[in-house]
Design an enzyme around this catalytic site. Structure first.
Site, PDB file in Angstrom:
ATOM      1  N   ASP A   1       0.861  -1.183   0.000  1.00 30.35           N
ATOM      2  CA  ASP A   1       0.000   0.000   0.000  1.00 30.35           C
ATOM      3  C   ASP A   1       0.901   1.239   0.000  1.00 30.35           C
ATOM      4  OD1 ASP A   1       0.934   0.350   2.624  1.00 30.35           O
ATOM      5  OD2 ASP A   1      -0.918  -0.361   3.546  1.00 30.35           O
ATOM      6  N   PHE A   2       0.333   2.395   0.201  1.00 29.96           N
ATOM      7  CA  PHE A   2       1.105   3.643   0.122  1.00 29.96           C
ATOM      8  C   PHE A   2       2.168   3.769   1.208  1.00 29.96           C
ATOM      9  CE2 PHE A   2      -2.271   4.611   3.026  1.00 29.96           C
ATOM     10  CZ  PHE A   2      -1.733   5.509   3.922  1.00 29.96           C
TER      11      PHE A   2
END
Length: 144
Positions: free
Chosen positions: A27-28
């Site tokens: 994810d980020f």
């Protein structure tokens, strides 16, 4: 020990599949997105079967496939970009059309995630069926 680099290897009754974490897996924040663990577990189960001599394409030719009917996941630690993981899979037992599978993902000695999986053998119309003749015999040496 039977080796096939793209499919990992069998070590006794356990299959080991190396997995590298890439940017696309995260994810980020650089942490592996939780749903990706399910994908790694699927690869481990499939490659175990492949090394045990069971091919999904041949199962389909015999009007058979597998569907996951239950999966319990327990997340212990996070995995991050560039980590080298090992997916460890055991086919523990069979009862009727069902297979019971244990799986763990490790980074070195650290347990990252574990799963208890129940798969059902189905025909191509989706109805439960017994596994094809000979398949359980191929798996029997790996059962607990």
């Amino acid at each position: 020990m039977t080796e096939q680099p793209s499919a990992g290897w069998l070590d006794g009754r356990e299959h080991v599949l190396p997995v590298r974490i890439y940017y696309e897996d995260t994810d980020f924040t650089g942490v592996v997105y939780h749903a990706n663990y399910v994908r790694y577990f699927e690869r481990g189960r499939s490659d175990f079967l492949r090394l045990a001599g069971i091919r999904h394409a041949e199962l389909q030719d015999q009007d058979a496939a597998f569907a996951i009917v239950r999966m319990a996941l327990e997340f212990k630690r996070v995995a991050r970009i560039d980590d080298a993981l090992a997916v460890r899979t055991t086919y523990d037992s069979a009862r009727g059309p069902r297979l019971f599978i244990g799986q763990q993902i490790f980074r070195g000695e650290d347990l990252i995630c574990q799963a208890q999986v129940e798969a059902a053998c189905i025909d191509l119309a989706g109805r439960p069926r017994k596994p094809p003749a000979g398949m359980l015999e191929q798996l029997r040496p790996y059962f607990a």
